[in-house]
Design a protein around this motif. Structure first.
Motif, PDB file in Angstrom:
ATOM      1  N   SER A   1      -3.812   3.104   4.879  1.00 29.35           N
ATOM      2  CA  SER A   1      -3.577   2.895   3.443  1.00 29.35           C
ATOM      3  C   SER A   1      -4.314   3.955   2.636  1.00 29.35           C
TER       4      SER A   1
ATOM      5  N   ASN B   1       1.218   4.072   1.385  1.00 28.91           N
ATOM      6  CA  ASN B   1       1.243   4.986   2.527  1.00 28.91           C
ATOM      7  C   ASN B   1       2.608   4.944   3.190  1.00 28.91           C
TER       8      ASN B   1
ATOM      9  N   SER C   1       0.856  -1.181   0.000  1.00 24.55           N
ATOM     10  CA  SER C   1       0.000   0.000   0.000  1.00 24.55           C
ATOM     11  C   SER C   1       0.900   1.242   0.000  1.00 24.55           C
TER      12      SER C   1
ATOM     13  N   HIS D   1      -0.106  -0.593  12.953  1.00 26.64           N
ATOM     14  CA  HIS D   1      -0.502  -0.257  11.598  1.00 26.64           C
ATOM     15  C   HIS D   1      -1.698   0.658  11.640  1.00 26.64           C
TER      16      HIS D   1
END
Ligand code: TXA
Ligand code: MG
Length: 348
Positions: free
Chosen positions: A152, A146, A144, A236
């Motif tokens: 994300s 990010n 992803s 995360h």
């Protein structure tokens, strides 16, 4: 570095796509839309190129990347053995939001697989992504797009926030359709195991290949084991604010959140609320954001990360969220929400 932005929201621009493919072949980085979230792509077969992904994201080097392909036959170039169940799942769900883990062939560098002998592979269901994979040589490693630890990206503007100036190109394909990352399935044992829940849920997989297990660390128990997908172990999807999920019947949740918002305001905090279209107007105080409608699960998954980013920008200090155990996508949505909340859940 100046990041080129290519607008392909309306249609694919052939010249722009060829330029993007050339960047990938030359070892550069191109962010692109998929049906799940935006990916940060590099040539998966070039270790130096994958290394740039880790540097741009600030990602731990033992967290492996997913290799994206555009043609079924390309799977056999990078995967050692392809179990029968994987063939059935690919036939049913590719292109689509399903990632499968295989033994890797030597052509896939350890720099792409985080040092593992296995490789994660997926064929995305998005025309821009498929075209980029074709133009870029067939094998694109893409996490992803990010910064490591942020939600994300589900829009090109999110990618620009995190990656602007650090990568060669961003292809804008508009807002994604699903909004949570692909389902990851490990087929190395007799029974397939879900390592990360996504749009393709357990029941959908079981319809094709019979019994499927879920990595027990993903369920809401106090499981002490480590998740099998390395990326699921890291903190995360974390918003800056301290986040708590409030679970229970609708009326109790609304009352419970409103009580906590009053306390937060009394303490001089700026509280945020993650609500749904059905409940948003029941919260008189605090910054209220509806994530979507409970009657349309995809509207909830699609807006989840963008709502978390919006709260970061508003600098709220605490966030209270309703729970979203919706029938089909509930496991995927709650997995991300619970991580964002650092496992803080209140039952009312
Ligand atoms: O929807 C998606 O899958 C998106 C789009 C861009 O395709 N990609 C994505 O990549 O979510 P990333 O890097 O953010 O997440 C990949 C996950 C990580 O948790 C990683 O540890 C796991 O896949 N993974 C990759 N290779 C693996 C392997 N060989 N064995 C176990 N887990 C693996
Ligand atoms: Mg990620």
């Amino acid at each position: 570095m100046k990041t080129i932005i290519e607008d392909m929201t309306e249609k694919i621009n052939i010249q722009g796509m060829e330029r993007a493919g050339q960047i990938i072949k030359d070892g550069g980085l191109v962010a692109f839309p998929t049906e799940t979230v935006y990916g940060l792509g590099a040539n998966a077969l070039d270790e130096t190129a994958s290394a740039k992904i880790y540097a741009a994201k600030g990602r731990p080097s033992d967290n492996p990347l997913i290799v994206h392909i555009a043609r079924m036959e390309d799977l056999y170039t990078i995967a050692g053995t392809v179990p029968e169940k994987a063939k059935l799942l690919a036939e049913k769900f590719w292109p689509g939001p399903l990632t499968m883990i295989f033994q890797k062939k030597p052509i896939v560098p350890y720099g792409t697989t985080g040092g593992l002998d296995t490789v994660a592979v997926r064929m995305p269901d998005h025309q821009v992504a498929l075209e980029l994979i074709r133009c870029g040589g067939g094998f694109i490693a893409a996490p992803s797009a990010n910064t490591s630890g942020r939600p994300s990206p589900t829009k090109a503007s999110h990618v620009e926030e995190d990656m602007g100036g650090r990568i060669d190109m961003i292809i804008d394909g508009g807002e994604v359709g699903i909004g949570v990352e692909s389902t990851i399935v490990d087929l190395s044992g007799d029974t397939p195991v879900i390592l990360r829940p996504g749009y393709i849920n357990q029941a959908m997989l079981e319809e094709v290949v019979g019994p499927v297990d879920v990595d027990p660390t993903l369920l809401r128990t106090d499981c002490k084991e480590r998740p099998k997908a390395p990326g699921m172990r890291y903190k995360h999807y974390a918003p800056k604010a301290d986040m708590t999920i409030v679970e229970g019947t609708q009326e109790k949740v609304i009352a419970g959140i409103n009580d906590r918002i009053r306390c937060a305001l009394e303490k001089g905090e700026l509280p945020g609320i993650i609500a749904s279209d059905e409940t948003a107007d029941r919260y008189p105080a605090g910054v209220v954001k509806s994530i979507g409608s409970r009657k349309d699960e995809l509207s909830i998954s699609r807006h989840l990360y963008s709502v978390l980013r919006e709260f970061d920008e508003l600098n709220v200090s605490v966030i209270y969220s309703e729970a979203f155990d919706t029938p089909n996508l509930g496991q995927a949505i709650m997995n991300r929400l619970i991580k964002a909340a650092g496992h803080q859940i209140i039952k009312v």
